[in-house]
Enzyme design. Structure first.
Site, PDB file in Angstrom:
ATOM      1  N   GLU A 100       0.934  -1.306   0.071  1.00 26.11           N
ATOM      2  CA  GLU A 100      -0.121  -0.016  -0.075  1.00 26.11           C
ATOM      3  C   GLU A 100       0.890   1.342  -0.043  1.00 26.11           C
ATOM      4  O   GLU A 100       2.171   1.261   0.308  1.00 26.11           O
ATOM      5  CB  GLU A 100      -0.784   0.157   1.215  1.00 26.11           C
ATOM      6  CG  GLU A 100      -2.320  -0.360   1.270  1.00 26.11           C
ATOM      7  CD  GLU A 100      -3.278   0.778   0.527  1.00 26.11           C
ATOM      8  OE1 GLU A 100      -2.926   1.562   0.049  1.00 26.11           O
ATOM      9  OE2 GLU A 100      -4.367   0.816   1.262  1.00 26.11           O
ATOM     10  N   ASP A 101       0.284   2.389  -0.421  1.00 26.72           N
ATOM     11  CA  ASP A 101       0.948   3.612  -0.348  1.00 26.72           C
ATOM     12  C   ASP A 101       1.085   4.466   1.148  1.00 26.72           C
ATOM     13  O   ASP A 101       2.055   4.525   1.859  1.00 26.72           O
ATOM     14  CB  ASP A 101       0.762   4.623  -1.387  1.00 26.72           C
ATOM     15  CG  ASP A 101      -0.915   4.778  -1.365  1.00 26.72           C
ATOM     16  OD1 ASP A 101      -1.574   4.230  -0.770  1.00 26.72           O
ATOM     17  OD2 ASP A 101      -1.469   5.441  -2.239  1.00 26.72           O
ATOM     18  N   ASP A 104      -3.720   5.852   6.383  1.00 29.94           N
ATOM     19  CA  ASP A 104      -4.238   6.972   6.756  1.00 29.94           C
ATOM     20  C   ASP A 104      -5.364   6.628   7.862  1.00 29.94           C
ATOM     21  O   ASP A 104      -4.927   6.389   8.986  1.00 29.94           O
ATOM     22  CB  ASP A 104      -5.082   8.011   5.720  1.00 29.94           C
ATOM     23  CG  ASP A 104      -5.516   9.126   6.343  1.00 29.94           C
ATOM     24  OD1 ASP A 104      -5.124   9.547   7.334  1.00 29.94           O
ATOM     25  OD2 ASP A 104      -5.923  10.005   5.425  1.00 29.94           O
ATOM     26  N   PHE A 153      -1.296  16.253   3.861  1.00 28.58           N
ATOM     27  CA  PHE A 153      -1.738  15.645   2.509  1.00 28.58           C
ATOM     28  C   PHE A 153      -0.330  15.459   1.726  1.00 28.58           C
ATOM     29  O   PHE A 153       0.178  16.554   1.580  1.00 28.58           O
ATOM     30  CB  PHE A 153      -2.758  16.450   1.759  1.00 28.58           C
ATOM     31  CG  PHE A 153      -3.458  15.279   0.564  1.00 28.58           C
ATOM     32  CD1 PHE A 153      -4.363  14.171   0.733  1.00 28.58           C
ATOM     33  CD2 PHE A 153      -2.813  15.670  -0.734  1.00 28.58           C
ATOM     34  CE1 PHE A 153      -4.493  13.608  -0.266  1.00 28.58           C
ATOM     35  CE2 PHE A 153      -3.169  14.658  -1.795  1.00 28.58           C
ATOM     36  CZ  PHE A 153      -3.932  13.963  -1.572  1.00 28.58           C
ATOM     37  N   ARG A 166       2.209  12.180  -9.612  1.00 26.34           N
ATOM     38  CA  ARG A 166       2.630  10.990  -9.109  1.00 26.34           C
ATOM     39  C   ARG A 166       4.102  10.928  -9.576  1.00 26.34           C
ATOM     40  O   ARG A 166       4.914  10.002  -9.133  1.00 26.34           O
ATOM     41  CB  ARG A 166       1.869   9.781  -9.940  1.00 26.34           C
ATOM     42  CG  ARG A 166       0.379   9.705  -9.543  1.00 26.34           C
ATOM     43  CD  ARG A 166      -0.223   8.738 -10.128  1.00 26.34           C
ATOM     44  NE  ARG A 166      -1.875   8.828 -10.044  1.00 26.34           N
ATOM     45  CZ  ARG A 166      -2.427   8.224  -9.088  1.00 26.34           C
ATOM     46  NH1 ARG A 166      -1.936   7.714  -7.853  1.00 26.34           N
ATOM     47  NH2 ARG A 166      -3.773   8.406  -8.957  1.00 26.34           N
TER      48      ARG A 166
END
Ligand code: 5GP
Ligand code: MG
Length: 181
Positions: A100-101, A104, A153, A166
């Site tokens: 996963e990136d 959160d 963010f 990206r």
């Protein structure tokens, strides 16, 4: 309304990411002792991370890609998690590692793990490049985490804001422009 003027502040450099991923890969290699892994990479945000992580792994692996979306084009989670590409996954008896990136709230990863657990894997673990503070209060243990970061963010290194940024080589905090521009 999208903000027209925004600022990007470098949070994690390309060099730090590279070093940390090499260490993560050594940890994974040590833990799996050469047993074959089934990597399940969560698109889109984890594609760059997965490309770099897999090239540091000594462990043999197969790769599948699934998609998860909860954010749409904003910077706040919608709270709903849509998963795609999970239909053909053959994970029965496999050692599965989800890539996963960002963790959160952890809702996305929890939904993914719930679904994959029902496919009968021999083991199921989670590797995330980044973890935000909210994930700390979860009953969701990430087995491998690259960096703990703050609430901001972030974009870059595969992660986007409305499909942009990206391709940045590092991870950046995205500071939206004010309403007055
Ligand atoms: P969660 O379900 O854990 O609240 O959200 C996880 C997903 O939201 C991540 O996989 C990622 O796609 C997205 N996300 C969370 N925080 C950020 C962020 O700071 N930047 C970007 N680009 N995506 C984020
Ligand atoms: Mg994502």
């Amino acid at each position: 309304m999208p903000n027209r003027i925004e600022r990007l502040d470098l949070l994690i450099s390309e060099r730090r990411i590279r070093a940390r991923i090499a260490a993560l890969a050594r940890g994974i290699d040590a833990d799996y002792h050469g047993r074959s892994l089934s990597l399940v990479v969560v698109l889109k945000g984890a594609y760059v991370f997965a490309a770099d992580l897999t090239r540091q792994l000594g462990t043999p692996f197969t790769t599948d890609f699934i998609s998860a979306s909860s954010y749409g084009a904003g910077t706040r989670s919608s709270g709903k998690v849509a998963l795609g590409g999970t239909g053909g996954l053959q994970l029965d008896g496999r050692h599965v590692l989800v890539v996963e990136d960002i963790l959160d709230s952890g809702r996305t990863s929890a939904a993914i793990l719930d679904l994959l657990r029902r496919r009968g894997p021999a083991s199921l673990a989670l590797c995330a490049l980044l973890r935000k503070p909210a994930a700390g209060g979860l009953d969701l243990a990430a087995d491998y985490v690259g960096f703990d970061i703050g609430h901001d963010f972030v974009v870059g290194y595969g992660m986007d804001y409305a499909e942009r940024h990206r391709n940045l080589r590092g991870v950046y905090r995205l500071i939206p422009g004010g309403a007055a521009g």
